[in-house]
Write a protein that holds these residues in place. Structure first.
Motif, PDB file in Angstrom:
ATOM      1  N   SER A 230       0.842  -1.193   0.000  1.00  0.00           N
ATOM      2  CA  SER A 230       0.000   0.000   0.000  1.00  0.00           C
ATOM      3  C   SER A 230       0.880   1.248   0.000  1.00  0.00           C
ATOM      4  O   SER A 230       1.945   1.280   0.625  1.00  0.00           O
ATOM      5  CB  SER A 230      -0.909   0.010   1.230  1.00  0.00           C
ATOM      6  N   THR A 281      -4.035   0.843  -3.044  1.00  0.00           N
ATOM      7  CA  THR A 281      -4.127  -0.434  -2.352  1.00  0.00           C
ATOM      8  C   THR A 281      -3.058  -1.393  -2.839  1.00  0.00           C
ATOM      9  O   THR A 281      -2.822  -1.533  -4.048  1.00  0.00           O
ATOM     10  CB  THR A 281      -5.510  -1.078  -2.592  1.00  0.00           C
ATOM     11  N   ASP A 290      -0.230  -3.900   6.996  1.00  0.00           N
ATOM     12  CA  ASP A 290      -1.215  -3.961   5.924  1.00  0.00           C
ATOM     13  C   ASP A 290      -2.344  -4.935   6.256  1.00  0.00           C
ATOM     14  O   ASP A 290      -3.475  -4.780   5.771  1.00  0.00           O
ATOM     15  CB  ASP A 290      -0.532  -4.396   4.621  1.00  0.00           C
ATOM     16  N   ARG A 361     -10.663  -9.109  -0.430  1.00  0.00           N
ATOM     17  CA  ARG A 361     -10.148  -8.935  -1.792  1.00  0.00           C
ATOM     18  C   ARG A 361     -10.307 -10.239  -2.566  1.00  0.00           C
ATOM     19  O   ARG A 361      -9.885 -11.297  -2.100  1.00  0.00           O
ATOM     20  CB  ARG A 361      -8.679  -8.524  -1.747  1.00  0.00           C
TER      21      ARG A 361
END
Length: 638
Positions: A230, A281, A290, A361
């Motif tokens: 990130s 991201t 993260d 994700r």
């Protein structure tokens, strides 16, 4: 039960008539009895004028303290001069209200004035204490208006020719008007305890907004971005066209208007520029800072800031096919959260210091570039307390900067010490998640403060009174709320305070148990009935999931439903009534038993009224449908 149901013509249907035929009226000496329509019109005018100056639930809540306090001081002063005079004035006051207000409101007012006058006669305050109560009540009302940035009702007529007549009317009818206003769901003090859903979504579609998105994306393309992790930039890091676009979006009128609408009049919304970030991201990692984004977490620590909120706005600048943000406290089930996958121009606003969230994700080969977001921030606080909002903004900005520094140092932990720091961040995040999910920092702070005050004054009754009845108010306020509710937060708050309340009640009963096994049978049987009924109904429906729109209505026919009306409330009242049969417990905590029984009775009446209102609404809807069908049929026949 809402007082508005007792006087529906007060504010919303001024043309409907009240039942005045059997109501005695107080006429001026030698004058005629007031005309029915003129009295009704005066009452409606007074209520509407008062409502314009008392729209904030906080203002109404303060008035429900200051108004009885001022009346108590006035009746104490009269009782100091002559108890008979105080009783006569109380009866005259009640008679005037009976002649001027609907029957239901007049009845509640008579009960309130009777209790206030009785308390004044019983306590027999001195002259100075009586004057002090009047003064504090009057000044307290002005402070409430200052706090909520609402004009006083007195200020609306002070320059009129007959201001003194309006002042007398205002003084005599203040309490009944306040009863009506407090019965409206928007102004109800119970609304202060409602967990309204503070996850707000919108989409920026203006041409200038789209141009600003492109300018910022062009700026990002000009940077050497490491897509393996990130990447963050503060707003101050951007310059040129990208920086100007960031500034415009950070002050978006559309976003600030949405937040202002959520809070209502009397609130000020301002951007917090020092926290704003541009965010790219990276892929998920197993043990780094993260990883926090993929865990349930709250972004900030300042949850205990009543009356003010600092919001984070996630604004998507480009395509997003992989990352979804979840808000698990919004829905009834924590594992079935409210979810948003933000695409180009989508924006979701949530409370930085209170709202649990996480991301997931799912790899998608169509995602050709990393997700790029703006993190914008806004603080909302009462107009009169801008300094309070500024304090929250400064504290949150201070924390955010230091948290970001720690985050960057642990995003790629190399070596033992950075790895320890990364694991510490993850462990603290998990602890925070569990606390917010099951307890709530504000709830914990409230109970702690009540405990400290109780210890300082040396009176356990203070702690008992402060913590035993909160869940009833949460039930009532939530059931009458007509805007979206954060069900997970509501369930947490209600169950936390109910657990505290019932634990204290049962512990005290056990400490004072006098071997009355007949009473114990009632206690066990009553609470067993309530518990079994809750199990049959299910936790969601027990906490009004159908009434709040999360589940479809369903008629439960399994025992005890269909056999015993309102079995959970009846069972709990039976159990608490059984405790009252224990002489030792009753002698020490009779007031606590009475308080629970009264609160359960109020909840029962409120539920019945709410159910009846829903049934009438459904019947009216069906009637409208049948009428519409009849009209269509008639048209077809012709």
């Amino acid at each position: 039960m809402s007082v508005k149901s007792l006087a529906p013509a007060t504010l919303e249907h001024p043309v409907r008539n009240h039942s005045w035929a059997d109501v005695s009226r107080v006429a001026s000496s030698g004058g005629p009895t007031p005309d029915r329509s003129s009295v009704d019109s005066d009452w409606t005018r007074l209520c509407r004028g008062f409502l314009r100056c008392h729209r904030s639930p906080l203002n109404v809540a303060c008035h429900l303290v200051t108004t009885p306090l001022g009346l108590f001081g006035a009746y104490s002063l009269l009782a100091w001069t002559s108890p008979i005079a105080a009783a006569l004035v109380a009866m005259l006051h009640i008679a005037v209200v009976v002649a001027s207000t609907p029957a239901g409101v007049a009845c509640l007012h008579a009960i309130a004035v009777g209790l206030i006058a009785a308390a004044a006669a019983w306590l027999s305050l001195s002259l100075w204490w009586s004057v002090a109560a009047i003064t504090v009540g009057y000044i307290g009302q002005d402070l409430a208006h200052w706090l909520t940035a609402e004009p006083t009702f007195q200020s609306t007529y002070k320059d009129s020719r007959r201001w003194w007549q309006r002042f007398i009317e205002h003084s005599l009818l203040l309490l009944p008007v306040l009863i009506v206003i407090a019965g409206r769901w928007r102004q109800s003090p119970f609304r202060l305890l409602v967990a309204r859903k503070a996850v707000l979504k919108t989409k920026l579609t203006d041409g200038q907004d789209k141009a600003d998105f492109d300018a910022i994306l062009n700026w990002v393309c000009g940077q050497q971005v490491d897509v393996s992790q990130s990447t963050h930039w503060w707003q101050s890091d951007l310059s040129g066209a990208g920086g100007a676009s960031f500034r415009r979006l950070a002050e978006s009128p559309q976003l600030m208007s949405m937040i202002r609408s959520f809070h209502g009049s009397g609130y000020d919304v301002r951007p917090v520029l020092g926290m704003n970030e541009l965010y790219v991201t990276g892929p998920p990692k197993t043990t780094s800072s993260d990883t926090v984004f993929y865990m349930g977490h709250v972004d900030g620590p300042w949850a205990i800031f009543p009356g003010a909120r600092l919001y984070r706005c996630m604004l998507a600048l480009n395509q997003n096919l992989e990352v979804t943000t979840h808000y698990p406290m919004s829905n009834p089930e924590y594992t079935v959260p409210e979810s948003h996958r933000l695409q180009h121009g989508d924006a979701v606003v949530f409370d930085f210091n209170r709202e649990l969230h996480y991301i997931t994700r799912s790899a998608d080969p169509r995602q050709s570039e990393p997700r790029v977001n703006l993190k914008l921030h806004f603080v909302a606080s009462p107009h009169s307390l801008r300094w309070y909002g500024s304090l929250l903004a400064r504290l949150t900005t201070w924390y955010d900067i230091r948290a970001r520094d720690l985050f960057l140092k642990t995003i790629r932990p190399e070596g033992m010490w950075p790895a320890i720091k990364a694991r510490w961040v993850l462990a603290w995040t998990r602890l925070f998640e569990q606390t917010v999910r099951f307890v709530g920092w504000t709830n914990l702070a409230y109970v702690t403060i009540a405990l400290l005050i109780s210890a300082v004054v040396g009176e356990a009754a203070v702690f008992l009174a402060a913590t035993s009845f909160v869940h009833y108010a949460i039930y009532i306020g939530t059931l009458q709320e007509r805007t979206p509710v954060s069900f997970g937060t509501f369930r947490r708050d209600a169950m936390f305070f109910k657990t505290v309340s019932m634990s204290l009640l049962l512990a005290l009963y056990a400490m004072h148990f006098d071997r009355d096994f007949g009473a114990l049978t009632l206690v066990i049987g009553g609470f067993a009935l309530a518990g079994y009924a809750a199990q049959v109904l299910g936790m969601r429906r027990t906490l009004f999931s159908a009434e709040l729109g999360f589940d479809p209505p369903e008629r439960i026919k399994r025992f005890p439903f269909g056999t015993i009306p309102h079995p959970m409330i009846i069972g709990a009242m039976t159990g608490i009534g059984g405790m009252a049969l224990s002489e030792g417990f009753r002698d020490h905590y009779g007031w606590l038993i009475a308080g629970h029984l009264v609160c359960y009775a109020i909840v029962l009446v409120h539920e019945i009224w709410h159910t009846r209102r829903r049934v009438i609404a459904v019947e009216n809807l069906h009637l409208q449908g049948r009428n519409a069908g009849a009209e269509v049929s008639s048209t077809d026949t012709k």
